[in-house]
Design a protein around this motif. Structure first.
Motif, short mmCIF file in Angstrom:
data_model
loop_
_atom_site.label_atom_id
_atom_site.label_comp_id
_atom_site.label_asym_id
_atom_site.label_seq_id
_atom_site.Cartn_x
_atom_site.Cartn_y
_atom_site.Cartn_z
N TYR A 5 1.01 -1.25 -0.03
CA TYR A 5 0.09 0.01 0.05
C TYR A 5 0.88 1.31 -0.09
CZ TYR A 5 -3.06 3.56 1.62
OH TYR A 5 -3.71 4.84 1.72
N THR A 6 1.84 1.51 0.76
CA THR A 6 2.80 2.49 0.76
C THR A 6 3.39 2.70 -0.54
OG1 THR A 6 3.47 1.73 3.09
CG2 THR A 6 4.91 3.25 1.92
N ARG A 7 3.88 1.67 -1.24
CA ARG A 7 4.21 1.80 -2.66
C ARG A 7 3.31 2.52 -3.49
NH1 ARG A 7 5.55 -1.40 -5.93
NH2 ARG A 7 7.39 -0.83 -6.73
N SER A 8 2.02 1.97 -3.59
CA SER A 8 0.99 2.69 -4.23
C SER A 8 0.70 4.19 -3.68
CB SER A 8 -0.55 1.79 -4.36
OG SER A 8 -0.74 1.72 -2.77
N TYR A 9 0.91 4.01 -2.43
CA TYR A 9 0.72 5.56 -2.04
C TYR A 9 1.31 6.61 -2.56
CZ TYR A 9 -0.36 9.23 1.67
OH TYR A 9 -0.65 10.49 2.12
#
Length: 426
Positions: free
Chosen positions: A418-422
């Protein structure tokens, strides 16, 4: 999963905080146990009971409550001695944390008398102290201060590319000028488990004292100080709050023969035999090193904590940590752009795993994970030299413990995705 504690769900219920729901309705996923462990209900209840029913000062209050408090405090010393297999309870010294325990050793070696012919003396010009590049600051700064003040030389083991100690120059590094070798058993940043016995035996050959920082080892490895002493270890330090105990309490174990020769660290009540205006004489160990009112309720809580860990079984806890760490390493390996710092073999490391996520600052990683209820640490973890060795300013660190589940590791991996997509990393 092989190696997990079979009663894991029962154990988790012993820790009330693990049932907490955080902002946004997210259940707490606590992956910061190398920073501080959570506390089981029995530790909380034991401390509350002591404060509610037995609170008094120790060794000086001549009434029933004083006797109860003294018995509880000294009983905690017995429990800690049994937990680390100390040959004598008198070799267990209570401090306020591991940092104070390590400072105690460094400072008393600055003030000691003798020429080292009997194994102990004062550090002076021409002497050398050896540490490692992976130490916590608490096992670096006291030795820097000591060598600077006494004109001695500080040297250290470097690190290999995979985060292990580089012992290729051990014959040159530990020599006839070496007075102290101080090293961590398990790195708080890299997770590396160090060859303490091998290094201690070499140090013993040249007559050096060996100081082991066991702050990350005591929570997850069986500790046998009598066995360590046979290899040449003289001191072992650890802290209570990482072994499911309270903050404000630490432990220094030392070989009695060495402790007897060292001068006091702090002066005040309880560490004296008698005081005259001209001079004072001092109590025998351990009280010689425990000036003033000690951390009484914290010691009582620590006694309950080591009883709890002993009941679960340190061998079983170690197996659980290895299983969870292996599972975490596998999960982290699936996250694009993520690099683990330190050994990749779970059998050669503890439960703390530091990593970088390419393109995202560690503080941002931690903040995004926190928004999903996942608690990790970000920063230099009080191990700036180790970070500098690998060319990074800081890292994100997850750390597991006996209550960590595979599902929590899955939540971490999902949170990193999720952090990567964020941050739109693709």
């Amino acid at each position: 999963m092989e190696g997990l504690l079979p009663e894991l769900e029962v154990i988790r219920k012993d820790f009330p905080i693990l049932g907490r729901t955080l902002a946004g309705g997210h259940p707490l996923v606590y992956l910061d146990s190398a920073n501080t462990s959570q506390k089981p209900q029995v530790v909380i209840d034991t401390m509350v009971d002591h404060l509610e029913r037995h609170n008094a000062n120790v060794a000086r209050a001549m009434h029933q409550l004083g006797a109860e408090a003294s018995e509880a405090f000294e009983g905690a010393r017995d429990k800690v001695a049994a937990f680390i297999k100390a040959p004598s309870r008198d070799e267990v010294i209570f401090t306020k944390n591991a940092s104070e325990a390590l400072n105690l050793v460094a400072n008393t070696l600055a003030w000691a008398r003798g020429d080292w012919s009997d194994g102990v003396g004062a550090i002076g010009e021409g002497d050398e102290v050896v540490i490692t590049e992976m130490e916590h600051h608490s096992n670096i700064v006291p030795w820097q201060l000591l060598t600077e003040r006494k004109g001695a030389t500080l040297r250290w083991f470097g690190l290999t590319e995979d985060g292990r100690l580089d012992t290729s120059n051990i014959e040159e590094l530990i020599n006839e000028r070496t007075r102290v070798v101080a090293l961590t058993w398990v790195s708080n940043m890299l997770g590396t488990i160090n060859p303490v016995a091998e290094i201690a035996r070499k140090a013993h050959e040249v007559g050096a004292l060996v100081v082991v920082d066991a702050s990350q080892a005591a929570p997850q490895l069986p500790v046998d100080v009598a066995g360590l002493a046979a290899d040449g270890v003289d001191f072992v330090a650890f802290t209570g709050h990482k072994v499911v105990g309270p903050t404000g309490i630490g432990v220094l174990w030392g070989r009695r023969a060495v402790l007897d020769q060292l001068p006091p660290f702090l002066g005040g009540g309880e560490m004296i035999e008698t005081v005259r205006m001209e001079r004072s004489t001092f109590a025998p160990v351990p009280h010689k090193f425990e000036a003033g009112t000690p951390p009484i309720v914290e010691a009582v809580g620590l006694g309950a904590a080591v009883d709890y860990l002993s009941a679960v079984g340190m061998e079983a806890i170690h197996a659980h940590e290895q299983a969870i760490t292996g599972y975490a390493l596998e999960g982290l390996a699936t996250v694009p752009g993520l690099t683990v710092l330190g050994p990749l073999d779970a059998r050669q490391r503890g439960g703390a795993i530091s990593f970088e996520l390419e393109g995202v600052h560690p503080h941002d990683v931690a903040q995004v994970l926190d928004s999903r209820g996942i608690a990790v640490r970000a920063g230099h973890h009080c191990a700036k030299p180790a970070h500098a060795r690998f060319g990074v300013q800081s890292s994100t660190r997850m750390s597991s413990y006996l209550y960590t589940t595979p599902a929590e590791i899955d939540a971490l991996v999902a949170g990193l995705e999720y952090t990567r997509s964020y941050f739109k990393l693709g």
